[in-house]
Design a protein around this motif. Structure first.
Motif, PDB file in Angstrom:
ATOM      1  N   MET A  52     -23.293 -40.447 -17.170  1.00  9.37           N
ATOM      2  CA  MET A  52     -23.751 -39.104 -17.548  1.00  9.37           C
ATOM      3  C   MET A  52     -23.739 -38.943 -19.066  1.00  9.37           C
ATOM      4  N   VAL A  53     -22.694 -39.437 -19.713  1.00  4.58           N
ATOM      5  CA  VAL A  53     -22.614 -39.352 -21.176  1.00  4.58           C
ATOM      6  C   VAL A  53     -23.778 -40.107 -21.805  1.00  4.58           C
ATOM      7  N   GLY A  98     -24.798 -29.598 -25.435  1.00  3.28           N
ATOM      8  CA  GLY A  98     -23.966 -28.692 -24.650  1.00  3.28           C
ATOM      9  C   GLY A  98     -23.344 -29.392 -23.450  1.00  3.28           C
ATOM     10  N   HIS A  99     -24.129 -30.240 -22.778  1.00  9.44           N
ATOM     11  CA  HIS A  99     -23.592 -31.013 -21.651  1.00  9.44           C
ATOM     12  C   HIS A  99     -22.519 -31.981 -22.131  1.00  9.44           C
ATOM     13  N   LEU A 100     -22.755 -32.622 -23.274  1.00  9.52           N
ATOM     14  CA  LEU A 100     -21.773 -33.572 -23.803  1.00  9.52           C
ATOM     15  C   LEU A 100     -20.469 -32.880 -24.176  1.00  9.52           C
ATOM     16  N   VAL A 101     -20.567 -31.701 -24.781  1.00  7.86           N
ATOM     17  CA  VAL A 101     -19.358 -30.940 -25.132  1.00  7.86           C
ATOM     18  C   VAL A 101     -18.598 -30.561 -23.868  1.00  7.86           C
ATOM     19  N   ALA A 147     -40.187 -26.750 -30.294  1.00 10.19           N
ATOM     20  CA  ALA A 147     -39.165 -25.904 -29.671  1.00 10.19           C
ATOM     21  C   ALA A 147     -38.494 -26.638 -28.519  1.00 10.19           C
ATOM     22  N   CYS A 148     -39.270 -27.334 -27.710  1.00  7.33           N
ATOM     23  CA  CYS A 148     -38.716 -28.101 -26.593  1.00  7.33           C
ATOM     24  C   CYS A 148     -37.754 -29.160 -27.107  1.00  7.33           C
ATOM     25  N   GLY A 149     -38.129 -29.864 -28.150  1.00  9.93           N
ATOM     26  CA  GLY A 149     -37.256 -30.889 -28.708  1.00  9.93           C
ATOM     27  C   GLY A 149     -35.930 -30.321 -29.177  1.00  9.93           C
ATOM     28  N   ILE A 150     -35.994 -29.195 -29.873  1.00 12.47           N
ATOM     29  CA  ILE A 150     -34.764 -28.551 -30.345  1.00 12.47           C
ATOM     30  C   ILE A 150     -33.907 -28.117 -29.170  1.00 12.47           C
ATOM     31  N   LEU A 151     -34.533 -27.517 -28.169  1.00 14.35           N
ATOM     32  CA  LEU A 151     -33.795 -27.051 -26.996  1.00 14.35           C
ATOM     33  C   LEU A 151     -33.207 -28.209 -26.190  1.00 14.35           C
ATOM     34  N   VAL A 152     -33.959 -29.290 -26.021  1.00 10.25           N
ATOM     35  CA  VAL A 152     -33.436 -30.453 -25.301  1.00 10.25           C
ATOM     36  C   VAL A 152     -32.229 -31.018 -26.047  1.00 10.25           C
ATOM     37  N   LEU A 153     -32.325 -31.084 -27.356  1.00 10.32           N
ATOM     38  CA  LEU A 153     -31.202 -31.547 -28.165  1.00 10.32           C
ATOM     39  C   LEU A 153     -29.985 -30.642 -27.968  1.00 10.32           C
ATOM     40  N   LEU A 154     -30.176 -29.337 -28.086  1.00  9.46           N
ATOM     41  CA  LEU A 154     -29.063 -28.398 -27.918  1.00  9.46           C
ATOM     42  C   LEU A 154     -28.473 -28.443 -26.517  1.00  9.46           C
ATOM     43  N   ILE A 192     -18.607 -32.075 -20.968  1.00 12.68           N
ATOM     44  CA  ILE A 192     -17.992 -33.273 -20.398  1.00 12.68           C
ATOM     45  C   ILE A 192     -16.756 -33.654 -21.203  1.00 12.68           C
ATOM     46  N   ALA A 193     -16.851 -33.592 -22.527  1.00  9.96           N
ATOM     47  CA  ALA A 193     -15.706 -33.941 -23.387  1.00  9.96           C
ATOM     48  C   ALA A 193     -14.524 -33.002 -23.161  1.00  9.96           C
ATOM     49  N   ARG A 194     -14.807 -31.749 -22.898  1.00  9.06           N
ATOM     50  CA  ARG A 194     -13.741 -30.769 -22.643  1.00  9.06           C
ATOM     51  C   ARG A 194     -13.207 -30.846 -21.218  1.00  9.06           C
ATOM     52  N   GLY A 195     -13.863 -31.630 -20.373  1.00  4.77           N
ATOM     53  CA  GLY A 195     -13.447 -31.723 -18.984  1.00  4.77           C
ATOM     54  C   GLY A 195     -13.846 -30.508 -18.171  1.00  4.77           C
ATOM     55  N   GLU A 196     -14.822 -29.750 -18.681  1.00  5.75           N
ATOM     56  CA  GLU A 196     -15.270 -28.532 -17.999  1.00  5.75           C
ATOM     57  C   GLU A 196     -16.250 -28.820 -16.881  1.00  5.75           C
ATOM     58  N   ARG A 197     -16.817 -30.010 -16.871  1.00  3.00           N
ATOM     59  CA  ARG A 197     -17.795 -30.342 -15.836  1.00  3.00           C
ATOM     60  C   ARG A 197     -17.394 -31.621 -15.154  1.00  3.00           C
ATOM     61  N   GLN A 198     -17.551 -31.594 -13.869  1.00  4.94           N
ATOM     62  CA  GLN A 198     -17.309 -32.776 -13.049  1.00  4.94           C
ATOM     63  C   GLN A 198     -18.551 -32.970 -12.206  1.00  4.94           C
ATOM     64  N   GLU A 199     -19.156 -34.124 -12.321  1.00  2.00           N
ATOM     65  CA  GLU A 199     -20.368 -34.381 -11.541  1.00  2.00           C
ATOM     66  C   GLU A 199     -20.013 -34.525 -10.071  1.00  2.00           C
TER      67      GLU A 199
END
Length: 178
Positions: free
Chosen positions: A101-102, A158-161, A147-154, A163-170
């Motif tokens: 996922m990362v 957001g997903h990476l943050v 705009a799509c590129g900026i949003l996809v990046l953000l 996952i790093a915080r342990g807030e999401r579990q697949e």
């Protein structure tokens, strides 16, 4: 693929901001679909009833399609509904799944950055040209790409943050059935 927060109902500030951005994208895309439907109705009425085809409809429709497509794609990244092959990810152990996922979100973030940069360059390149029949800058066709590129990046960051915080579990496929 679905994500789950260990504390339902308590989204982080970053999640709330990204969810709000996603909502605005859905609102703009939905509005664009309604406008697209209305102008095509006008096109049919003009062509077959009034015998006077409005020539601007096709060019406006192309602009709206760009907006709908690219904002919708960005929302797909935020909500994890974008096209992906999840079979292999779902059969590996949880730790490997997290790393997959990362890697996936890192690739999506890089793709978003490349899309934003090249969309911006295209908009600048085409800004002096005019779209026939409606007289607006040809660069507006590339604005949704940027705009799509900026949003996809953000959204990927957001997903990476999360996952790093342990807030999401697949979730496993078996957990989706329950």
């Amino acid at each position: 693929m679905t994500t789950k927060s260990p504390r339902p109902g308590r989204a982080s500030g970053l999640d709330r901001v990204l969810d709000a951005l996603s909502f605005v994208c859905k609102l703009l895309s939905g509005t664009a679909i309604v406008v697209l439907t209305l102008i095509f109705g006008w096109l049919v009425w003009g062509r077959y009833v009034m015998n006077d085809t409005p020539t601007w409809v096709e060019q406006v429709a192309l602009l709206l399609i760009m907006l709908i497509t690219f904002l919708g794609a960005a929302v797909g990244v935020r909500e994890n509904t974008h096209l992906g092959v999840s079979y292999f990810r779902e059969i590996v152990p949880s730790r490997v799944r997290t790393w997959l996922m990362v890697v996936s979100h890192v690739f999506m973030a890089v793709f978003g950055a490349v899309l934003a940069w090249n969309g911006y360059k295209l908009a600048v390149l085409k800004w002096e040209s005019s779209i026939p029949l409606i007289g607006v800058s040809e660069g507006w066709r590339a604005v949704p790409i940027t705009a799509c590129g900026i949003l996809v990046l953000l959204f990927s960051l957001g997903h990476l943050v999360a996952i790093a915080r342990g807030e999401r579990q697949e979730l496993d496929v078996s957990e989706l059935v329950e």
